[in-house]
Design a protein around this motif. Structure first.
Motif, short mmCIF file in Angstrom:
data_model
loop_
_atom_site.label_atom_id
_atom_site.label_comp_id
_atom_site.label_asym_id
_atom_site.label_seq_id
_atom_site.Cartn_x
_atom_site.Cartn_y
_atom_site.Cartn_z
N TRP A 16 0.81 -1.22 0.00
CA TRP A 16 0.00 0.00 0.00
C TRP A 16 0.84 1.27 0.00
O TRP A 16 0.32 2.35 -0.27
N ARG A 17 2.11 1.17 0.31
CA ARG A 17 2.99 2.34 0.33
C ARG A 17 2.96 3.07 -1.00
O ARG A 17 2.94 4.31 -1.05
N LYS A 18 2.92 2.33 -2.10
CA LYS A 18 2.94 2.93 -3.44
C LYS A 18 1.62 3.62 -3.77
O LYS A 18 1.54 4.38 -4.74
N ARG A 19 0.58 3.34 -2.98
CA ARG A 19 -0.75 3.88 -3.28
C ARG A 19 -1.10 5.09 -2.43
O ARG A 19 -2.14 5.71 -2.63
N VAL A 20 -0.27 5.39 -1.44
CA VAL A 20 -0.51 6.53 -0.55
C VAL A 20 0.40 7.68 -0.98
O VAL A 20 1.60 7.50 -1.16
N VAL A 21 -0.20 8.86 -1.15
CA VAL A 21 0.54 10.00 -1.70
C VAL A 21 0.54 11.18 -0.73
O VAL A 21 -0.29 11.26 0.18
N LEU A 22 1.48 12.07 -0.96
CA LEU A 22 1.55 13.33 -0.20
C LEU A 22 0.89 14.42 -1.03
O LEU A 22 1.17 14.57 -2.22
N ILE A 23 0.00 15.19 -0.40
CA ILE A 23 -0.70 16.29 -1.08
C ILE A 23 -0.21 17.61 -0.50
O ILE A 23 -0.22 17.80 0.72
N VAL A 24 0.22 18.52 -1.37
CA VAL A 24 0.64 19.86 -0.95
C VAL A 24 -0.11 20.87 -1.81
O VAL A 24 0.04 20.90 -3.03
N CYS A 25 -0.94 21.70 -1.16
CA CYS A 25 -1.78 22.65 -1.89
C CYS A 25 -1.22 24.07 -1.78
O CYS A 25 -1.04 24.59 -0.66
N LEU A 74 9.28 8.23 -2.87
CA LEU A 74 10.51 8.02 -3.61
C LEU A 74 10.73 6.54 -3.86
O LEU A 74 10.57 5.71 -2.97
N GLU A 75 11.09 6.20 -5.08
CA GLU A 75 11.40 4.82 -5.41
C GLU A 75 12.82 4.49 -4.98
O GLU A 75 13.61 5.37 -4.63
N TYR A 118 7.64 11.00 -8.22
CA TYR A 118 6.73 11.53 -9.22
C TYR A 118 5.90 12.63 -8.59
O TYR A 118 5.45 12.52 -7.45
N VAL A 119 5.66 13.70 -9.35
CA VAL A 119 4.83 14.81 -8.89
C VAL A 119 3.82 15.12 -9.98
O VAL A 119 4.19 15.36 -11.14
N LEU A 120 2.53 15.10 -9.63
CA LEU A 120 1.47 15.46 -10.57
C LEU A 120 0.69 16.62 -9.99
O LEU A 120 0.52 16.72 -8.77
N SER A 121 0.20 17.50 -10.85
CA SER A 121 -0.54 18.68 -10.40
C SER A 121 -2.01 18.55 -10.76
O SER A 121 -2.35 18.07 -11.85
N VAL A 122 -2.89 18.95 -9.83
CA VAL A 122 -4.33 18.92 -10.06
C VAL A 122 -4.88 20.32 -9.82
O VAL A 122 -4.62 20.93 -8.78
N GLN A 123 -5.64 20.83 -10.78
CA GLN A 123 -6.23 22.16 -10.66
C GLN A 123 -7.44 22.13 -9.71
O GLN A 123 -8.21 21.16 -9.69
N GLY A 124 -7.59 23.21 -8.95
CA GLY A 124 -8.69 23.28 -7.99
C GLY A 124 -10.06 23.15 -8.63
O GLY A 124 -10.99 22.62 -8.02
N SER A 125 -10.19 23.63 -9.87
CA SER A 125 -11.49 23.57 -10.55
C SER A 125 -11.92 22.13 -10.85
O SER A 125 -13.10 21.87 -11.10
N ASN A 126 -10.98 21.20 -10.83
CA ASN A 126 -11.30 19.80 -11.10
C ASN A 126 -11.59 18.99 -9.83
O ASN A 126 -12.00 17.84 -9.91
N MET A 127 -11.35 19.59 -8.67
CA MET A 127 -11.53 18.87 -7.41
C MET A 127 -13.00 18.87 -7.00
O MET A 127 -13.76 19.78 -7.35
N TYR A 184 3.17 4.74 -14.35
CA TYR A 184 3.42 4.32 -12.97
C TYR A 184 2.12 4.36 -12.16
O TYR A 184 1.79 3.43 -11.42
N THR A 185 1.36 5.45 -12.33
CA THR A 185 0.11 5.61 -11.59
C THR A 185 -0.92 4.57 -12.01
O THR A 185 -1.63 4.00 -11.18
N LYS A 186 -1.01 4.31 -13.31
CA LYS A 186 -1.96 3.30 -13.80
C LYS A 186 -1.65 1.93 -13.21
O LYS A 186 -2.55 1.18 -12.83
N LYS A 187 -0.38 1.61 -13.16
CA LYS A 187 0.04 0.30 -12.67
C LYS A 187 -0.14 0.17 -11.16
O LYS A 187 -0.39 -0.92 -10.65
N THR A 188 -0.04 1.28 -10.46
CA THR A 188 -0.05 1.27 -9.00
C THR A 188 -1.44 1.32 -8.40
O THR A 188 -1.70 0.75 -7.34
#
Length: 380
Positions: A90-99, A143-144, A150-159, A178-182
């Protein structure tokens, strides 16, 4: 007729011959029956022997299957209950969110359909800044071993945020490989309610600790509270929004959350993923209640009628349960009840840190500051 000496009379001879024939015939018949009987006995003994062999063979096969099943069950049991393996998975499935580089917490990847869209599930208090949606949030993966994150950005309008629960989702429209596989599917969500005493592990990025990788805390299910599970596992600000995993089934139980951000709680809550994500809808909710002391710092007595609105420090409405008159420069206690049901109405008030309540109906007048309430014990 005279008897001839030395010769047997004919009638007597005939009788002897007849007797011999009878005896020999009877003996033959007896021997034939005995032979048939003996043959049948041998046949029965052979059949019995074959049946015994078949039974012994079947018994051996059953014992072999039992041994194999026992070995498989033990192997699976060890695998399921091996917490380090669960953390690794599950480590690979838990992410850090910074807004907006201001605040953040944890989240969990989840896929709900056959489309390529992948969602990050988290608490809405993790992403909201000053009661608004952020312009953007960065989602950072652990970190692998090769040292590349990996860092991905999400716009507030999509949340999207839930009106009923402390829940928010951040969608990835174009996830990388990586995300699809994880990412797990909703099949990984626990199907049944856990029992009190069941072991859990909570994964996330707490504010106290390293942001380069997750931390894990263990605990048990201590009780139930409407749509939440109460747990002995520590949940701290930053760890909120991560993943709570039920150890015995290695499944996603829900979203760890805190009612007071930045504080450690002795008994934290886990929002049931089945309820929050709409997989079940029959969980009864309850309204929260408690006692407040209403103070009157004005020169006149003040009447407080039943169902008077008070606003708590969480900006939610509570109503008084009876009518009372507060004397000038005096105070009285009254029970309040939350406007709606839900865990967000709970307040951790105490004698050291009382919760302040105001009356919105007095806003814009001098009474707004003169007549107010304080709770010196929890609202729950």
């Amino acid at each position: 007729m005279k008897n001839l000496k030395g010769f047997i009379q004919i009638p007597f001879l005939i009788a002897i011959i007849a007797g011999v024939l009878v005896l020999s015939g009877g003996g033959y018949l007896g021997y034939s029956k005995f032979k048939i009987y003996k043959s049948e006995q041998i046949k029965k003994e052979h059949q019995s022997s074959e049946l015994q062999k078949a039974l012994e063979k079947t018994q051996k096969e059953i014992e072999t299957l039992k041994i194999k099943e026992s070995t498989r069950t033990k192997s699976e049991s060890v695998k399921i209950k091996n917490i380090p393996d669960i953390i690794k998975e599950w480590r690979k499935r838990v992410v850090l969110i910074v807004c907006e580089k201001i605040q953040g917490g944890s989240g969990t990847l989840m896929k709900f359909s056959d489309s390529d869209v992948i969602n990050v599930i988290t608490n809405k208090h993790v992403i909201k800044i000053d009661d608004r949606l952020p312009n953007y949030c960065e989602v950072r993966f652990p970190l692998e071993e090769i040292g590349t994150g990996y860092v991905l950005s999400v716009q507030g309008s999509n949340m999207t945020i839930s009106g009923a629960y402390d829940l928010a989702t951040l969608p990835f429209q174009y996830p990388n490989e990586y995300t699809k596989k994880t990412t797990p599917t909703q099949d990984s969500i626990c199907k049944e309610k856990p029992a009190i005493g069941d072991s859990i592990v909570i994964l996330g990025y707490p504010a106290i600790g390293s942001f380069e990788d997750i931390t894990a805390t263990e605990g048990i299910i201590s009780g139930y509270d409407d749509e939440y599970y109460v747990t002995s596992a520590k949940v701290e600000s930053g760890n909120s929004g991560g993943a709570a995993i039920l150890v015995k089934n290695n499944c996603y139980l829900g979203i760890p959350t805190l009612s007071i951000r930045g504080k450690l709680e002795s008994l934290a809550r886990i929002l049931d993923a089945r309820v929050a994500l709409g997989l079940i809808t029959n969980i009864p909710l309850s309204r929260k209640s408690g006692i407040i002391t209403v103070f009157n710092d004005s020169a006149n007595d003040q009447s407080i009628v039943t169902s008077t609105r008070f606003i708590g420090p969480n900006d939610l409405i509570y109503r008084t349960q009876k009518t009372l008159i507060i004397p000038s420069y005096g105070s009285k206690e009254v029970e309040i009840l939350s406007e709606d049901a839900g865990y967000e109405y709970e307040l951790n008030c105490s004698m050291v840190k009382p919760c302040i309540f105001t009356i919105p109906g007095f806003k814009g007048t001098s009474k707004y500051d003169q007549i107010y309430g304080k709770a010196f014990s929890p609202i729950k």
